[in-house]
Design a protein around this motif. Structure first.
Motif, PDB file in Angstrom:
ATOM      1  N   GLY A 119       0.817  -1.213   0.000  1.00  0.00           N
ATOM      2  CA  GLY A 119       0.000   0.000   0.000  1.00  0.00           C
ATOM      3  C   GLY A 119       0.846   1.257   0.000  1.00  0.00           C
ATOM      4  N   TYR A 120       1.914   1.245   0.784  1.00  0.00           N
ATOM      5  CA  TYR A 120       2.837   2.390   0.890  1.00  0.00           C
ATOM      6  C   TYR A 120       3.446   2.726  -0.476  1.00  0.00           C
ATOM      7  N   LEU A 121       3.968   1.721  -1.144  1.00  0.00           N
ATOM      8  CA  LEU A 121       4.599   1.963  -2.444  1.00  0.00           C
ATOM      9  C   LEU A 121       3.575   2.370  -3.496  1.00  0.00           C
ATOM     10  N   THR A 122       2.362   1.849  -3.368  1.00  0.00           N
ATOM     11  CA  THR A 122       1.318   2.232  -4.309  1.00  0.00           C
ATOM     12  C   THR A 122       1.013   3.713  -4.211  1.00  0.00           C
ATOM     13  N   VAL A 168       3.684   5.685  -6.131  1.00  0.00           N
ATOM     14  CA  VAL A 168       3.717   5.652  -7.598  1.00  0.00           C
ATOM     15  C   VAL A 168       2.520   6.351  -8.231  1.00  0.00           C
ATOM     16  N   VAL A 169       1.460   6.620  -7.464  1.00  0.00           N
ATOM     17  CA  VAL A 169       0.332   7.375  -8.030  1.00  0.00           C
ATOM     18  C   VAL A 169       0.269   8.792  -7.467  1.00  0.00           C
ATOM     19  N   GLY A 170       1.244   9.179  -6.666  1.00  0.00           N
ATOM     20  CA  GLY A 170       1.196  10.454  -5.966  1.00  0.00           C
ATOM     21  C   GLY A 170       1.563  11.650  -6.825  1.00  0.00           C
ATOM     22  N   PRO A 171       1.334  12.847  -6.290  1.00  0.00           N
ATOM     23  CA  PRO A 171       1.540  14.083  -7.049  1.00  0.00           C
ATOM     24  C   PRO A 171       2.996  14.496  -7.222  1.00  0.00           C
ATOM     25  N   GLU A 172       3.901  13.913  -6.440  1.00  0.00           N
ATOM     26  CA  GLU A 172       5.313  14.280  -6.541  1.00  0.00           C
ATOM     27  C   GLU A 172       6.178  13.032  -6.421  1.00  0.00           C
ATOM     28  N   GLU A 173       7.315  13.048  -7.090  1.00  0.00           N
ATOM     29  CA  GLU A 173       8.273  11.962  -6.958  1.00  0.00           C
ATOM     30  C   GLU A 173       8.861  11.970  -5.547  1.00  0.00           C
ATOM     31  N   VAL A 174       9.041  10.794  -4.975  1.00  0.00           N
ATOM     32  CA  VAL A 174       9.684  10.656  -3.673  1.00  0.00           C
ATOM     33  C   VAL A 174      10.929   9.805  -3.872  1.00  0.00           C
ATOM     34  N   PRO A 175      12.127  10.340  -3.624  1.00  0.00           N
ATOM     35  CA  PRO A 175      13.349   9.571  -3.862  1.00  0.00           C
ATOM     36  C   PRO A 175      13.459   8.374  -2.915  1.00  0.00           C
ATOM     37  N   ALA A 176      14.143   7.332  -3.384  1.00  0.00           N
ATOM     38  CA  ALA A 176      14.286   6.116  -2.580  1.00  0.00           C
ATOM     39  C   ALA A 176      14.951   6.394  -1.238  1.00  0.00           C
ATOM     40  N   ALA A 177      15.897   7.330  -1.214  1.00  0.00           N
ATOM     41  CA  ALA A 177      16.581   7.649   0.039  1.00  0.00           C
ATOM     42  C   ALA A 177      15.619   8.182   1.094  1.00  0.00           C
ATOM     43  N   GLU A 178      14.468   8.703   0.653  1.00  0.00           N
ATOM     44  CA  GLU A 178      13.470   9.202   1.587  1.00  0.00           C
ATOM     45  C   GLU A 178      12.442   8.145   1.951  1.00  0.00           C
ATOM     46  N   TRP A 179      12.013   7.328   0.966  1.00  0.00           N
ATOM     47  CA  TRP A 179      10.936   6.394   1.275  1.00  0.00           C
ATOM     48  C   TRP A 179      11.401   5.071   1.854  1.00  0.00           C
ATOM     49  N   ALA A 194      -4.263  -0.413   3.399  1.00  0.00           N
ATOM     50  CA  ALA A 194      -4.746   0.967   3.429  1.00  0.00           C
ATOM     51  C   ALA A 194      -3.921   1.826   4.376  1.00  0.00           C
ATOM     52  N   LEU A 195      -3.526   1.280   5.521  1.00  0.00           N
ATOM     53  CA  LEU A 195      -2.689   2.041   6.445  1.00  0.00           C
ATOM     54  C   LEU A 195      -1.343   2.364   5.799  1.00  0.00           C
ATOM     55  N   GLY A 196      -0.790   1.407   5.062  1.00  0.00           N
ATOM     56  CA  GLY A 196       0.448   1.672   4.343  1.00  0.00           C
ATOM     57  C   GLY A 196       0.271   2.750   3.290  1.00  0.00           C
ATOM     58  N   PHE A 197      -0.862   2.695   2.574  1.00  0.00           N
ATOM     59  CA  PHE A 197      -1.144   3.711   1.554  1.00  0.00           C
ATOM     60  C   PHE A 197      -1.160   5.106   2.182  1.00  0.00           C
ATOM     61  N   PHE A 198      -1.861   5.262   3.286  1.00  0.00           N
ATOM     62  CA  PHE A 198      -1.957   6.583   3.914  1.00  0.00           C
ATOM     63  C   PHE A 198      -0.609   7.041   4.482  1.00  0.00           C
ATOM     64  N   THR A 199       0.240   6.098   4.874  1.00  0.00           N
ATOM     65  CA  THR A 199       1.590   6.479   5.301  1.00  0.00           C
ATOM     66  C   THR A 199       2.370   7.048   4.126  1.00  0.00           C
ATOM     67  N   GLY A 200       2.203   6.434   2.952  1.00  0.00           N
ATOM     68  CA  GLY A 200       2.846   6.970   1.757  1.00  0.00           C
ATOM     69  C   GLY A 200       2.314   8.345   1.407  1.00  0.00           C
ATOM     70  N   VAL A 201       1.019   8.557   1.556  1.00  0.00           N
ATOM     71  CA  VAL A 201       0.409   9.863   1.297  1.00  0.00           C
ATOM     72  C   VAL A 201       1.024  10.921   2.212  1.00  0.00           C
ATOM     73  N   SER A 202       1.314  10.539   3.458  1.00  0.00           N
ATOM     74  CA  SER A 202       1.828  11.516   4.427  1.00  0.00           C
ATOM     75  C   SER A 202       3.190  12.082   4.030  1.00  0.00           C
ATOM     76  N   LEU A 203       3.919  11.404   3.149  1.00  0.00           N
ATOM     77  CA  LEU A 203       5.215  11.923   2.713  1.00  0.00           C
ATOM     78  C   LEU A 203       5.071  13.148   1.815  1.00  0.00           C
ATOM     79  N   LEU A 251      -6.894   2.559  -8.747  1.00  0.00           N
ATOM     80  CA  LEU A 251      -5.484   2.920  -8.867  1.00  0.00           C
ATOM     81  C   LEU A 251      -5.154   3.376 -10.283  1.00  0.00           C
ATOM     82  N   ALA A 252      -5.782   2.747 -11.279  1.00  0.00           N
ATOM     83  CA  ALA A 252      -5.571   3.187 -12.658  1.00  0.00           C
ATOM     84  C   ALA A 252      -6.080   4.610 -12.850  1.00  0.00           C
ATOM     85  N   ASP A 253      -7.209   4.953 -12.235  1.00  0.00           N
ATOM     86  CA  ASP A 253      -7.730   6.315 -12.325  1.00  0.00           C
ATOM     87  C   ASP A 253      -6.754   7.314 -11.704  1.00  0.00           C
ATOM     88  N   LEU A 254      -6.202   6.968 -10.549  1.00  0.00           N
ATOM     89  CA  LEU A 254      -5.224   7.853  -9.906  1.00  0.00           C
ATOM     90  C   LEU A 254      -3.977   7.992 -10.775  1.00  0.00           C
TER      91      LEU A 254
END
Length: 244
Positions: A36-39, A42-53, A129-138, A196-199
């Motif tokens: 969920g976190y990685l998802t 990859v659909v988010g509004p900004e790139e997040v570098p691997a060193a951060e995620w 879903a919890l992982g997804f929202f953690t990714g969103v928080s970045l 996810l395809a829509d996002l």
């Protein structure tokens, strides 16, 4: 070590074991939460570098046995990231099996639940879903801007919140929430590829540069009109411009 385009069964099992041993005990992710976190990344509004995620995956960053082990783990994580990125390019009808979301599901979702198992105990999709929202928080501020402008995206986040919280809020804010049932969870999970395809499509549209449309420079008013009429521009096509 080169990261794979996607993880095969052995690599998935290896990564799952590593997470259970080195991440989960230290408030890091299990495999489902990582998916969920990685998802979200990859659909988010900004790139997040691997060193951060990468560091949040483990909770407390582990010490690897040697450089080879560290390289192996990073390749597995990047391979999972690659798989998540490939997955969101497909909808519900054409998603290959090897790109399916990595979350726990019963072998036979249609089978009746045993009498001693309560629906609320089967919180399928919760960790994802919890992982997804953690990714969103970045990139929370950028996500908020998207959500403010797109009601359909709010609806998707509402369904993910149902998976995470196990609750549905009604129209009356003073009324207690209702529990999300097992079958409702399965329906949301079955709809994941399409959402996810829509996002993903929205992300591509939002991040694709667009050239501004520039109007060509108008001829001098006494020059021949470019339409070929033989008249002066000011007496032909330019006359409409002059009236505007």
């Amino acid at each position: 070590m080169k990261a794979p385009a996607y993880l095969n069964d052995d690599q998935i099992e290896r990564l799952a074991d590593l997470l259970e041993q080195r991440a989960v005990p230290f408030k890091g992710f299990n495999l489902e939460a990582l998916d969920g976190y990685l998802t979200a990344l990859v659909v988010g509004p900004e790139e997040v570098p691997a060193a951060e995620w990468m560091p949040p995956v483990w909770g407390t960053p582990p010490r690897w046995a040697d450089e080879a082990e560290r390289a192996e783990v990073e390749a597995l994580l990047q391979g999972h990231h690659n798989m998540a990125a490939a997955r969101v390019r497909h909808g519900e009808d054409d998603l290959p099996d090897h790109l399916a979301p990595l979350l726990w599901l019963p072998e036979d979702p249609e089978q009746e639940l045993p009498e001693d198992v309560a629906e609320e105990d089967l919180d399928v999709g919760r960790d994802w879903a919890l992982g997804f929202f953690t990714g969103v928080s970045l990139r929370e501020a950028a996500w908020d801007a998207w959500l403010d402008d797109n009601d359909w995206m709010e609806e998707i986040f509402g369904l993910f919140d149902q998976l995470a919280s196990g609750e549905v809020l009604g129209d009356d804010p003073s009324a207690p929430p209702t529990a999300v049932g097992y079958r409702e969870r399965l329906e949301i999970i079955a709809s994941l590829p399409g959402m996810l395809a829509d996002l993903h499509h929205h992300r591509i549209d939002a991040l694709t540069p667009r050239e501004p449309i520039r109007r060509g420079e108008a001829p001098a008013r006494n020059a021949p009109c470019p339409c070929g009429s033989g008249r002066k521009y000011k007496k032909c096509c330019g006359a409409a411009d002059g009236e505007a």
